[in-house]
Design an enzyme around this catalytic site. Structure first.
Site, PDB file in Angstrom:
ATOM      1  N   CYS A   1       0.923  -1.199   0.153  1.00 11.78           N
ATOM      2  CA  CYS A   1       0.087   0.012  -0.028  1.00 11.78           C
ATOM      3  C   CYS A   1       0.885   1.124  -0.075  1.00 11.78           C
ATOM      4  O   CYS A   1       2.012   1.294   0.575  1.00 11.78           O
ATOM      5  CB  CYS A   1      -1.037  -0.042   1.194  1.00 11.78           C
ATOM      6  SG  CYS A   1      -2.162   1.386   1.195  1.00 11.78           S
TER       7      CYS A   1
ATOM      8  N   ASP B   1       0.192   3.801   1.761  1.00  5.18           N
ATOM      9  CA  ASP B   1       0.161   4.492   3.165  1.00  5.18           C
ATOM     10  C   ASP B   1       1.575   4.721   3.443  1.00  5.18           C
ATOM     11  O   ASP B   1       2.631   3.685   3.608  1.00  5.18           O
ATOM     12  CB  ASP B   1      -0.364   3.284   3.930  1.00  5.18           C
ATOM     13  CG  ASP B   1      -0.819   4.087   5.416  1.00  5.18           C
ATOM     14  OD1 ASP B   1      -0.150   4.548   5.872  1.00  5.18           O
ATOM     15  OD2 ASP B   1      -1.994   3.901   5.551  1.00  5.18           O
TER      16      ASP B   1
ATOM     17  N   ARG C   1       2.683   4.972   6.481  1.00  9.83           N
ATOM     18  CA  ARG C   1       3.030   4.166   7.707  1.00  9.83           C
ATOM     19  C   ARG C   1       3.613   2.791   7.357  1.00  9.83           C
ATOM     20  O   ARG C   1       3.817   2.034   8.239  1.00  9.83           O
ATOM     21  CB  ARG C   1       1.937   4.112   8.566  1.00  9.83           C
ATOM     22  CG  ARG C   1       1.390   5.543   9.082  1.00  9.83           C
ATOM     23  CD  ARG C   1       0.224   5.377   9.711  1.00  9.83           C
ATOM     24  NE  ARG C   1      -1.054   4.898   8.543  1.00  9.83           N
ATOM     25  CZ  ARG C   1      -2.230   4.965   9.068  1.00  9.83           C
ATOM     26  NH1 ARG C   1      -2.659   5.027  10.007  1.00  9.83           N
ATOM     27  NH2 ARG C   1      -3.120   4.351   7.919  1.00  9.83           N
TER      28      ARG C   1
ATOM     29  N   HIS D   1      -2.144  -4.052   4.912  1.00  9.46           N
ATOM     30  CA  HIS D   1      -1.956  -3.558   6.325  1.00  9.46           C
ATOM     31  C   HIS D   1      -3.467  -3.386   6.843  1.00  9.46           C
ATOM     32  O   HIS D   1      -4.347  -2.957   6.393  1.00  9.46           O
ATOM     33  CB  HIS D   1      -0.882  -2.442   6.362  1.00  9.46           C
ATOM     34  CG  HIS D   1      -1.570  -1.107   5.813  1.00  9.46           C
ATOM     35  ND1 HIS D   1      -2.312  -0.155   6.577  1.00  9.46           N
ATOM     36  CD2 HIS D   1      -1.807  -0.757   4.548  1.00  9.46           C
ATOM     37  CE1 HIS D   1      -2.759   0.865   5.841  1.00  9.46           C
ATOM     38  NE2 HIS D   1      -2.487   0.558   4.608  1.00  9.46           N
TER      39      HIS D   1
ATOM     40  N   CYS E   1      -6.100   0.260   6.932  1.00 13.19           N
ATOM     41  CA  CYS E   1      -5.921   0.776   5.661  1.00 13.19           C
ATOM     42  C   CYS E   1      -7.083   1.683   5.365  1.00 13.19           C
ATOM     43  O   CYS E   1      -8.397   1.424   5.375  1.00 13.19           O
ATOM     44  CB  CYS E   1      -5.820  -0.354   4.617  1.00 13.19           C
ATOM     45  SG  CYS E   1      -5.297   0.190   2.870  1.00 13.19           S
TER      46      CYS E   1
HETATM   47 CO    CO Z   1      -3.587   1.168   3.011  1.00  7.72          CO
END
Ligand code: CO
Length: 215
Positions: free
Chosen positions: A42, A44, A46, A98, A101
Protein backbone atom coordinates in the site's frame (compact mmCIF):
# COMPACT_ATOMS: atom_id res chain seq x y z
CA UNK A 1 14.53 28.35 0.10
CA UNK A 2 12.34 25.39 -0.85
CA UNK A 3 11.12 24.63 2.64
CA UNK A 4 12.51 21.10 2.25
CA UNK A 5 16.08 21.80 3.32
CA UNK A 6 15.64 19.52 6.32
CA UNK A 7 14.99 16.57 3.99
CA UNK A 8 18.18 17.20 2.00
CA UNK A 9 20.00 17.56 5.32
CA UNK A 10 18.58 14.20 6.46
CA UNK A 11 19.73 12.66 3.18
CA UNK A 12 23.32 13.83 3.75
CA UNK A 13 23.29 12.36 7.26
CA UNK A 14 21.86 9.09 5.92
CA UNK A 15 24.62 8.81 3.29
CA UNK A 16 27.27 9.64 5.90
CA UNK A 17 25.89 6.97 8.23
CA UNK A 18 25.94 4.23 5.58
CA UNK A 19 29.34 5.12 4.11
CA UNK A 20 30.89 5.30 7.59
CA UNK A 21 30.23 1.56 7.86
CA UNK A 22 30.66 0.65 4.19
CA UNK A 23 32.66 3.26 2.27
CA UNK A 24 32.02 1.67 -1.15
CA UNK A 25 28.30 0.99 -0.58
CA UNK A 26 26.96 3.47 -3.14
CA UNK A 27 29.66 2.94 -5.77
CA UNK A 28 29.03 -0.84 -5.63
CA UNK A 29 25.27 -0.28 -5.85
CA UNK A 30 25.75 1.76 -9.01
CA UNK A 31 27.25 -1.23 -10.80
CA UNK A 32 24.44 -3.74 -10.35
CA UNK A 33 20.76 -4.21 -9.58
CA UNK A 34 20.03 -7.70 -8.26
CA UNK A 35 17.15 -7.58 -5.79
CA UNK A 36 15.70 -10.97 -4.77
CA UNK A 37 12.31 -9.58 -3.77
CA UNK A 38 9.47 -7.66 -5.34
CA UNK A 39 7.22 -5.88 -2.82
CA UNK A 40 3.69 -4.91 -3.80
CA UNK A 41 2.29 -2.86 -0.96
CA UNK A 42 0.00 0.00 0.00
CA UNK A 43 1.06 3.60 -0.64
CA UNK A 44 0.29 4.39 3.04
CA UNK A 45 3.17 6.39 4.56
CA UNK A 46 3.09 4.18 7.66
CA UNK A 47 4.13 1.10 5.68
CA UNK A 48 7.63 1.88 4.37
CA UNK A 49 8.59 -1.30 2.52
CA UNK A 50 12.38 -1.56 2.94
CA UNK A 51 12.39 -0.27 6.48
CA UNK A 52 9.94 -2.75 8.00
CA UNK A 53 11.83 -5.75 6.64
CA UNK A 54 15.27 -4.29 7.35
CA UNK A 55 16.48 -4.17 3.75
CA UNK A 56 18.95 -1.72 2.27
CA UNK A 57 18.81 0.00 -1.11
CA UNK A 58 19.39 -2.61 -3.81
CA UNK A 59 17.69 -5.45 -1.99
CA UNK A 60 14.01 -5.04 -2.83
CA UNK A 61 12.13 -3.88 -5.93
CA UNK A 62 9.01 -2.00 -4.87
CA UNK A 63 5.60 -1.15 -6.28
CA UNK A 64 3.05 0.64 -4.13
CA UNK A 65 -0.47 1.87 -4.77
CA UNK A 66 -3.52 2.59 -2.64
CA UNK A 67 -4.71 -0.69 -1.07
CA UNK A 68 -2.04 -2.86 -2.77
CA UNK A 69 -4.22 -3.78 -5.73
CA UNK A 70 -3.09 -5.91 -8.68
CA UNK A 71 -5.36 -5.85 -11.72
CA UNK A 72 -4.63 -7.00 -15.26
CA UNK A 73 -5.43 -3.58 -16.79
CA UNK A 74 -2.87 -1.67 -14.70
CA UNK A 75 0.07 -1.23 -17.06
CA UNK A 76 2.14 0.34 -14.30
CA UNK A 77 1.89 -2.59 -11.89
CA UNK A 78 2.20 -5.19 -14.67
CA UNK A 79 5.33 -3.50 -16.02
CA UNK A 80 6.91 -3.62 -12.57
CA UNK A 81 5.97 -7.28 -12.24
CA UNK A 82 7.26 -8.19 -15.70
CA UNK A 83 10.53 -6.32 -15.29
CA UNK A 84 11.09 -7.78 -11.82
CA UNK A 85 10.47 -11.37 -12.97
CA UNK A 86 11.83 -11.42 -16.53
CA UNK A 87 14.76 -9.02 -16.22
CA UNK A 88 15.74 -8.86 -12.56
CA UNK A 89 14.85 -12.51 -11.86
CA UNK A 90 13.41 -11.86 -8.42
CA UNK A 91 12.71 -15.07 -6.51
CA UNK A 92 9.87 -13.79 -4.33
CA UNK A 93 6.88 -11.54 -4.94
CA UNK A 94 5.35 -10.30 -1.68
CA UNK A 95 1.90 -8.73 -1.63
CA UNK A 96 1.67 -6.94 1.71
CA UNK A 97 -1.53 -5.30 2.92
CA UNK A 98 -2.02 -3.67 6.28
CA UNK A 99 -4.59 -3.35 9.03
CA UNK A 100 -6.09 0.11 9.39
CA UNK A 101 -5.86 0.69 5.62
CA UNK A 102 -7.69 3.89 4.59
CA UNK A 103 -8.47 2.38 1.19
CA UNK A 104 -10.07 -0.67 2.77
CA UNK A 105 -12.01 1.55 5.20
CA UNK A 106 -13.34 3.70 2.36
CA UNK A 107 -14.25 0.66 0.27
CA UNK A 108 -15.93 -1.12 3.18
CA UNK A 109 -18.07 1.91 4.04
CA UNK A 110 -18.80 3.07 0.47
CA UNK A 111 -17.17 6.44 1.24
CA UNK A 112 -17.21 9.03 -1.54
CA UNK A 113 -13.70 10.50 -1.83
CA UNK A 114 -13.49 11.32 -5.53
CA UNK A 115 -11.61 9.67 -8.38
CA UNK A 116 -10.15 7.07 -6.04
CA UNK A 117 -13.62 5.56 -5.50
CA UNK A 118 -13.20 3.94 -8.93
CA UNK A 119 -9.88 2.37 -7.93
CA UNK A 120 -11.33 1.13 -4.66
CA UNK A 121 -14.13 -0.63 -6.55
CA UNK A 122 -11.64 -3.48 -6.75
CA UNK A 123 -11.61 -3.78 -2.95
CA UNK A 124 -15.40 -3.63 -2.96
CA UNK A 125 -15.39 -6.53 -5.39
CA UNK A 126 -13.37 -8.48 -2.81
CA UNK A 127 -15.85 -7.43 -0.09
CA UNK A 128 -18.83 -8.52 -2.16
CA UNK A 129 -17.19 -11.74 -3.33
CA UNK A 130 -16.38 -12.77 0.26
CA UNK A 131 -19.40 -11.27 2.04
CA UNK A 132 -20.12 -14.68 3.63
CA UNK A 133 -16.83 -14.46 5.56
CA UNK A 134 -16.84 -10.72 6.23
CA UNK A 135 -20.47 -10.57 7.42
CA UNK A 136 -19.66 -13.10 10.17
CA UNK A 137 -17.25 -10.68 11.87
CA UNK A 138 -18.41 -9.57 15.32
CA UNK A 139 -17.70 -5.87 14.76
CA UNK A 140 -16.68 -3.44 12.06
CA UNK A 141 -12.99 -3.34 13.01
CA UNK A 142 -12.80 -7.13 12.68
CA UNK A 143 -14.74 -7.04 9.41
CA UNK A 144 -12.31 -4.49 7.97
CA UNK A 145 -9.34 -6.55 9.17
CA UNK A 146 -10.81 -9.59 7.41
CA UNK A 147 -11.37 -7.53 4.27
CA UNK A 148 -7.75 -6.29 4.38
CA UNK A 149 -6.54 -9.92 4.64
CA UNK A 150 -8.89 -11.22 1.93
CA UNK A 151 -7.84 -8.33 -0.30
CA UNK A 152 -4.22 -9.53 0.01
CA UNK A 153 -5.29 -13.09 -0.79
CA UNK A 154 -7.20 -11.97 -3.88
CA UNK A 155 -4.29 -9.79 -5.07
CA UNK A 156 -1.88 -12.74 -4.60
CA UNK A 157 -4.33 -14.66 -6.78
CA UNK A 158 -4.22 -11.92 -9.41
CA UNK A 159 -0.39 -11.96 -9.40
CA UNK A 160 -0.43 -15.75 -9.86
CA UNK A 161 -2.95 -15.47 -12.71
CA UNK A 162 -0.91 -13.00 -14.78
CA UNK A 163 0.66 -14.40 -17.93
CA UNK A 164 3.96 -13.07 -16.53
CA UNK A 165 3.93 -15.40 -13.53
CA UNK A 166 2.27 -18.25 -15.44
CA UNK A 167 5.00 -18.09 -18.10
CA UNK A 168 7.76 -17.94 -15.47
CA UNK A 169 6.40 -21.08 -13.81
CA UNK A 170 5.99 -22.76 -17.18
CA UNK A 171 9.68 -22.29 -17.93
CA UNK A 172 10.46 -23.53 -14.39
CA UNK A 173 11.83 -20.24 -13.14
CA UNK A 174 12.11 -20.26 -9.36
CA UNK A 175 9.41 -17.88 -8.16
CA UNK A 176 7.25 -17.76 -5.07
CA UNK A 177 4.32 -15.42 -4.46
CA UNK A 178 3.43 -14.60 -0.84
CA UNK A 179 0.60 -12.86 1.03
CA UNK A 180 1.46 -10.82 4.11
CA UNK A 181 -0.26 -8.28 6.30
CA UNK A 182 1.31 -5.57 8.42
CA UNK A 183 0.07 -4.12 11.70
CA UNK A 184 0.46 -0.37 11.88
CA UNK A 185 -0.19 -0.45 15.64
CA UNK A 186 2.60 -2.89 16.50
CA UNK A 187 4.89 -2.88 13.46
CA UNK A 188 4.55 -6.65 13.04
CA UNK A 189 4.18 -8.50 9.74
CA UNK A 190 2.03 -11.62 9.66
CA UNK A 191 2.31 -14.28 6.98
CA UNK A 192 -1.22 -15.13 5.80
CA UNK A 193 -0.13 -18.66 4.96
CA UNK A 194 -0.73 -18.20 1.25
CA UNK A 195 2.58 -18.93 -0.43
CA UNK A 196 2.50 -20.21 -4.00
CA UNK A 197 5.29 -21.59 -6.15
CA UNK A 198 3.53 -23.17 -9.16
CA UNK A 199 0.19 -23.30 -10.95
CA UNK A 200 -0.73 -26.63 -9.38
CA UNK A 201 0.36 -25.32 -5.98
CA UNK A 202 -2.02 -22.38 -6.49
CA UNK A 203 -4.91 -24.67 -7.39
CA UNK A 204 -4.62 -26.53 -4.09
CA UNK A 205 -3.53 -23.68 -1.79
CA UNK A 206 -6.10 -21.01 -2.71
CA UNK A 207 -9.17 -23.06 -1.68
CA UNK A 208 -7.35 -24.23 1.47
CA UNK A 209 -6.65 -20.66 2.53
CA UNK A 210 -10.27 -19.61 2.03
CA UNK A 211 -11.46 -22.70 3.88
CA UNK A 212 -9.54 -21.49 6.95
CA UNK A 213 -11.62 -18.30 6.93
CA UNK A 214 -14.85 -20.27 6.77
CA UNK A 215 -14.07 -22.48 9.78
CO1 CO B 1 -3.45 1.22 2.98
Amino acid sequence: MSGLEHLIENNRKWVAGITAERPSFFSELGKQHTPKYLWIGCADSRVPANEIVGLLPGEMFVHRNVANIVIPTDLNCLSVLQYAIDVLNVEHVIVCGHYGCGGVLAAYNNLRLGLIDNWLRHVQDVRDHHHDIIDKAEDEVTARAKLAELNVIEQVKHVCQTNIVQDAWQRRQQLRVHGWIYGINDGLIHDLGFSVQSSTDFDTTYPEVLERYRD
